[in-house]
Write a protein that holds these residues in place. Sequence first.
Motif, short mmCIF file in Angstrom:
data_model
loop_
_atom_site.label_atom_id
_atom_site.label_comp_id
_atom_site.label_asym_id
_atom_site.label_seq_id
_atom_site.Cartn_x
_atom_site.Cartn_y
_atom_site.Cartn_z
N THR A 191 0.83 -1.21 0.00
CA THR A 191 0.00 0.00 0.00
C THR A 191 0.86 1.26 0.00
N TYR A 192 1.94 1.23 0.77
CA TYR A 192 2.82 2.41 0.84
C TYR A 192 3.29 2.83 -0.54
N ARG A 193 3.64 1.87 -1.36
CA ARG A 193 4.19 2.19 -2.68
C ARG A 193 3.14 2.81 -3.61
N LYS A 194 1.87 2.61 -3.31
CA LYS A 194 0.81 3.10 -4.18
C LYS A 194 0.00 4.24 -3.57
N ALA A 195 0.16 4.49 -2.29
CA ALA A 195 -0.66 5.49 -1.61
C ALA A 195 -0.40 6.89 -2.16
N LEU A 211 8.99 8.10 -0.08
CA LEU A 211 10.40 7.81 0.18
C LEU A 211 10.78 6.51 -0.53
N PRO A 212 12.02 6.40 -1.01
CA PRO A 212 12.42 5.19 -1.75
C PRO A 212 12.73 4.02 -0.83
N LYS A 213 12.51 2.82 -1.37
CA LYS A 213 12.93 1.56 -0.74
C LYS A 213 12.40 1.39 0.68
N ILE A 214 11.13 1.78 0.87
CA ILE A 214 10.51 1.67 2.20
C ILE A 214 9.77 0.35 2.32
N SER A 215 9.93 -0.30 3.47
CA SER A 215 9.08 -1.44 3.82
C SER A 215 8.62 -1.24 5.26
#
Length: 312
Positions: A88-92, A184-188
């Motif tokens: 979800t973070y990558r698309k929010a 932000l990049p490369k977040i998990s």
Amino acid sequence: MAADPTWGIVSTVRGSAPDILRFVAYHLDLGVDRIYIFLDEPNPKAFDALNQHPKVVVRICDDRFWAFRQRERPEQHQTRQTANASFTYRKATEDWLAHIDVDEFLWPDRPIAEQLSEVPDHIPGVRVRPVESMAGGEDKFKAYIPSGADRDGIVQALYPNYGAFVLGGFFSHIQGKILVRTGLPKISLRIHNVFQGGEDLRIKTELPQVDLCHCHATDWEHWLAHYKFRLARGSYRPGMSPNVARDRGGMNMNELLSWIEAEGGTDGLRAFFDEMSGTDSGVRARLEQWGMILHRPLGLDEKLAKHFPGSL
């Protein structure tokens, strides 16, 4: 003047339709811009109601869902939670995203968006600390005790039988949950933390004017009904770190509760619950004396009726 930032919530949930809809309705009433709900098991009543709301994105995490994600369904529900949150973070499209559970309710002293607008741009995320429900159905919660040299002494004074074994005097976590800035990049995302490129971002900035009301053990029957799952696969599962250092006699919650049950059976577990939940009159009196009982009227049924009228 710049507009306040937008914020969203992501949660992987299981449970009854009323509980799921109360969680969503509460946060809609709070002003969240978007809620992403992943149903960890089919729940047609919850899905039908959520799917009609313009601020809710709902998905059923069935075999087809995981096939679309091109991965097998993770065995542990914690892994499913973090996978869905990171996806979800990558698309929010919101400015901030919170990863919280269905039994957690944000309680701000003033609007969350207003508070987020004051966070310096270089801060990637903020932490909200929990307050934990007391038994009795009075919308009362035990206050979070900040870390410090005197916390252990306070906890043991409040809870003389089990306080030495239970971190911060809580059944569940004291770490709280994270709201992370998007883009932000490369977040998990994890349950209590945020990683970037495999490294823990170590979120230390807190929003002290927001409580995370954690309804972990609202009464004895509720706690006992969830006990076996939590002991096997949930927040009391084996392998967790001890709540107190082992060289000081510490055990993790799995070891502590297994020991209590082996020694005292259900009566032993009830004694533990009564002390830690504030059911015990002496504990409740001490919490009151120390100013550690907070009134947080969540109004869940009223908000359910407001945002999902006639849904159940």
